[in-house]
Design an enzyme around this catalytic site. Structure first.
Site, PDB file in Angstrom:
ATOM      1  N   THR A 209       0.875  -1.169   0.000  1.00 15.19           N
ATOM      2  CA  THR A 209       0.000   0.000   0.000  1.00 15.19           C
ATOM      3  C   THR A 209       0.905   1.209   0.000  1.00 15.19           C
ATOM      4  O   THR A 209       2.087   1.075   0.294  1.00 15.19           O
ATOM      5  CB  THR A 209      -0.845  -0.050   1.305  1.00 15.19           C
ATOM      6  OG1 THR A 209      -1.910  -0.968   1.143  1.00 15.19           O
ATOM      7  CG2 THR A 209      -1.420   1.281   1.721  1.00 15.19           C
ATOM      8  N   GLY A 239     -10.811  -2.391   3.260  1.00 15.73           N
ATOM      9  CA  GLY A 239      -9.754  -2.564   4.263  1.00 15.73           C
ATOM     10  C   GLY A 239      -9.644  -1.366   5.187  1.00 15.73           C
ATOM     11  O   GLY A 239     -10.567  -0.551   5.303  1.00 15.73           O
TER      12      GLY A 239
HETATM   13  N1  ASP Z   1      -3.922  -2.450   4.531  1.00 13.24           N
HETATM   14  C1  ASP Z   1      -4.319  -2.774   3.201  1.00 13.24           C
HETATM   15  C2  ASP Z   1      -5.658  -3.472   3.251  1.00 13.24           C
HETATM   16  O1  ASP Z   1      -5.873  -4.289   4.117  1.00 13.24           O
HETATM   17  C3  ASP Z   1      -3.369  -3.663   2.478  1.00 13.24           C
HETATM   18  C4  ASP Z   1      -1.930  -3.302   2.602  1.00 13.24           C
HETATM   19  O2  ASP Z   1      -1.558  -2.414   3.356  1.00 13.24           O
HETATM   20  O3  ASP Z   1      -1.134  -3.917   1.917  1.00 13.24           O
HETATM   21  O4  ASP Z   1      -6.458  -3.245   2.392  1.00 13.24           O
END
Ligand code: ASP
Length: 343
Positions: A209, A239
């Protein structure tokens, strides 16, 4: 300030730090992350080069905004837009796929002075979801818009709209197809072995992300996060990234935070707000608060992930309970630090 004196100051700060998982850098105006990334064993020189170059250009874009008199919100948006446009990160172009083969994007932004915030979730046509989030904050009376309504609002606001296929890339397509294949094989093995539950192997490429935190010359903090979510998430799943208090939070009395990792844990533990609350009410440093939440609370719960934190005095740090975290920061005078693992 001379280079030698500056490096000396960073070293002294690092040496004094006892509780944080990562060094603390002083006089930072912008800090960013590009997700947990891949395990060391999966890292290639080309990937590492692209990641480092991407982080650098995002830092430069945000810093240019600040130097031109822009606000911390401008810097956060600019830095995140750069990373959204780079397929190496899981946000915007290069976003991961859902279990339905779609790319559904989440983003949020928050201003520490006013506590104003905006977010979009499950958008499929906004080229830069972080700008969609900012438009929700500044041009609507809401905080969070989802799905087609959010896409329509972004269009109405004049943001750049792209076909859903724009976000798709070869390497993310391959990643989802591998997972679908493993799922099929697991299903087959399960039916052969009765009802023995078989865990799918976890792969780090399922995470990643982008996020940014900034402090401007007026002393205002801002934070933002943007993501494609987790590979093979259910279509419609949201998310932590667009959830204020989970993936993103900014409070001028404490710090600006952006998170990455297994979103369900970050929502349940209100991670970004918990870090701010610890700084405010336990009177601990930002580094100690992040360390407690990421390396104790989340780790004990089995929640993999990380947070970057910029406090109101310009101290920047990150905490991660994963093998690495793509991250970097830039100081007021333009000195850039970029890290991938514990380097
Ligand atoms: N936190 C993000 C989610 O759960 C994914 C990530 O940070 O890679 O959508």
């Amino acid at each position: 300030m001379s280079r030698i004196l500056f490096s000396g100051m960073v070293l002294i700060t690092m040496a004094n730090l006892s509780q944080a998982a990562d060094p603390v850098f002083n006089d930072v105006v912008l800090g960013i992350h590009g997700g947990i990334g891949v395990d060391k064993k999966d890292m290639t020189p080309e990937l590492e080069k692209d990641v480092r170059a991407g982080l650098r250009s995002a830092l430069e874009a945000g810093h240019a905004k600040l130097k031109g008199g822009g606000t911390s919100l401008d810097a956060v948006e600019a830095a995140i837009r750069v990373m959204e446009d780079l397929p190496v990160f899981n946000a915007g172009k290069g976003a991961v796929f859902t279990n339905a083969g779609t790319n559904e994007l989440d983003a949020s932004i928050m201003e520490g002075k006013t506590k104003k915030a905006g977010a979009v979730a499950g958008v499929m046509t906004v080229k830069n979801p972080i700008s969609g989030a900012r438009a929700v904050m500044e041009k609507s009376k809401h905080v969070l818009l989802i799905g087609p309504g959010a896409d329509a609002f972004a269009k109405q606001q004049g943001l750049e709209i792209v076909p859903p296929s724009y976000f798709s890339t070869e390497h993310r397509r391959k990643a989802i197809e591998e997972i679908w294949k493993r799922e099929e094989e697991a299903k087959k093995r399960r039916s052969e072995a009765g009802d023995i539950p078989l865990e799918l192997p976890k792969k780090k490429s399922e995470y990643g992300t982008v996020g940014a935190v900034s402090l401007d010359s007026a002393g205002n903090l801002a934070a933002g996060t943007s993501t494609g979510g987790m590979t093979n998430k259910m279509a419609g799943r949201v998310g932590d990234s667009p959830i204020i208090g989970a993936g993103t939070y900014a409070d001028n009395d404490a710090a600006a935070i952006s998170c990455t990792g297994h979103g369900e844990f970050f929502i349940r533990y209100s991670v970004s707000h918990e870090i701010v609350a610890q700084i405010k009410y336990r009177a601990v440093t930002a580094a100690a608060a992040a360390d407690d939440v990421i390396n104790r609370q989340l780790k004990d719960a089995g929640g993999e992930g990380a947070a970057i934190v910029l406090d109101r005095t310009g101290k920047f740090t990150s905490a991660y309970n994963s093998e690495g975290l793509y991250r970097g920061c830039i100081t007021r005078d333009g000195k850039i630090h970029v890290h991938v693992y514990e380097d």
